[in-house]
Write a protein that holds these residues in place. Structure first.
Motif, mmCIF file in Angstrom:
data_model
loop_
_atom_site.group_PDB
_atom_site.id
_atom_site.type_symbol
_atom_site.label_atom_id
_atom_site.label_comp_id
_atom_site.label_asym_id
_atom_site.label_seq_id
_atom_site.Cartn_x
_atom_site.Cartn_y
_atom_site.Cartn_z
ATOM 1 N N LEU A 169 6.789 -41.145 11.025
ATOM 2 C CA LEU A 169 5.976 -42.355 10.950
ATOM 3 C C LEU A 169 4.520 -41.927 10.809
ATOM 4 O O LEU A 169 4.007 -41.156 11.629
ATOM 5 N N CYS A 170 3.877 -42.391 9.750
ATOM 6 C CA CYS A 170 2.506 -41.974 9.454
ATOM 7 C C CYS A 170 1.584 -43.188 9.375
ATOM 8 O O CYS A 170 2.034 -44.313 9.161
ATOM 9 N N ARG A 171 0.321 -42.913 9.543
ATOM 10 C CA ARG A 171 -0.704 -43.952 9.393
ATOM 11 C C ARG A 171 -1.712 -43.493 8.348
ATOM 12 O O ARG A 171 -2.222 -42.375 8.405
ATOM 13 N N LEU A 180 2.213 -40.094 13.185
ATOM 14 C CA LEU A 180 2.225 -40.792 14.466
ATOM 15 C C LEU A 180 3.443 -40.441 15.307
ATOM 16 O O LEU A 180 3.354 -40.351 16.530
ATOM 17 N N ASP A 210 0.904 -48.295 8.339
ATOM 18 C CA ASP A 210 1.893 -47.446 8.994
ATOM 19 C C ASP A 210 3.151 -47.424 8.126
ATOM 20 O O ASP A 210 3.660 -48.481 7.732
ATOM 21 N N TRP A 212 6.863 -44.814 6.788
ATOM 22 C CA TRP A 212 7.700 -43.633 6.937
ATOM 23 C C TRP A 212 7.494 -42.718 5.736
ATOM 24 O O TRP A 212 7.481 -43.169 4.597
#
Length: 265
Positions: A169-171, A180, A210, A212
């Motif tokens: 999970l990235c921001r 994240l 946010d 994936w």
């Protein structure tokens, strides 16, 4: 029967897209277990020939290590797919289970969707799969057409399963992407579409997304546009669609129209 080499496929109700002639559903399982998945991943990365039979890939003798190996847990996943045939066109493919999420059609989230082939399935949009690129793949005449297509689909699903298992999970704020959360190996990943929100940064409020992000193994083929087809494929060469016709007698005229060019005599 779609092809004798994939007897698990049965005829299904075609989507109401006005293009599909027939639809076929079946289950393919690229990996027999986690050890096979890890070996096959190395084969994919090294661009070795993959041995595929009825939707399963036979692992080689690779003993190489890969940073993603610890994440490849519970990889013996049966995947239900649907293949839609169309007149004078390459078949379309859709992943029914595990569900190919509508937001995968955003190439910033998933590297290989076909948003232009989205259909309505069970009341929800379902993007198509970019199974292969005509820039990288050619059908051969001495093998069954649909077997070749399904073998290529098996490779796609194998890569997609790696992508699912390596997701984080990235921001993203502006051009900066920050991880994240990294799921534990084998952990069930809750599907959630990319979410936009406002967050507080040192320079003030900023819009963040946010999402994936996973790892797509092997070489990523670049799809050819109709204009590139016209430039690179001579009329006397086999057409990219695999129908065993010369390009000049098959898709050259339609490529000319799509490319906004005049039809060549």
């Amino acid at each position: 029967m779609l092809t004798p080499d994939y007897q698990q496929f049965v005829q299904a109700e075609p989507p109401a897209d006005g293009l599909t002639v027939s639809a076929w559903r079946g289950v393919i399982q690229p990996y027999s277990d986690d050890a096979a998945a890890r070996s096959i991943l190395c084969d994919i990365e090294a661009e070795r020939t993959l041995w595929i039979s009825a939707g399963s890939i036979r692992p080689g003798a690779s003993t190489e290590s890969h940073w993603a190996h610890p994440l490849l847990v519970n990889m013996a996943a049966p995947c239900e797919v649907m293949v839609c045939t169309q007149p004078d066109a390459v078949p379309r493919a859709y992943l029914l289970s595990p569900r190919y999420q509508p937001y995968y059609a955003d190439t910033a989230v998933h590297p290989h969707p076909r948003s232009d082939q989205t259909i309505d399935y069970s009341g929800r949009p379902l993007p198509g799969l970019c199974v292969f690129s005509s820039a990288e793949f050619r059908f051969v005449e001495d093998a069954d057409y649909y077997t070749q297509f399904l073998d290529q689909l098996t490779q796609y699903v194998a890569k997609h399963l790696v992508w699912l298992r390596t997701r984080r999970l990235c921001r993203k704020i502006g051009h900066v992407v920050t991880p994240l959360y990294q799921p534990l190996p084998g952990e069930a990943i809750v599907e959630d579409a990319p979410r936009f929100q406002w967050v507080q940064t040192r320079s003030g409020p900023a819009r963040a997304m946010d999402f994936w992000s996973g790892y797509w193994p092997g070489r990523s083929a670049k799809a050819m546009t109709p204009a590139e087809h016209l430039r690179q494929i001579k009329p006397t060469l086999p057409c990219w669609c695999g129908r065993h016709k010369m390009y000049g007698e098959c898709h050259r005229n339609s490529d000319s129209v799509l490319a906004g060019e005049q039809e060549h005599p």
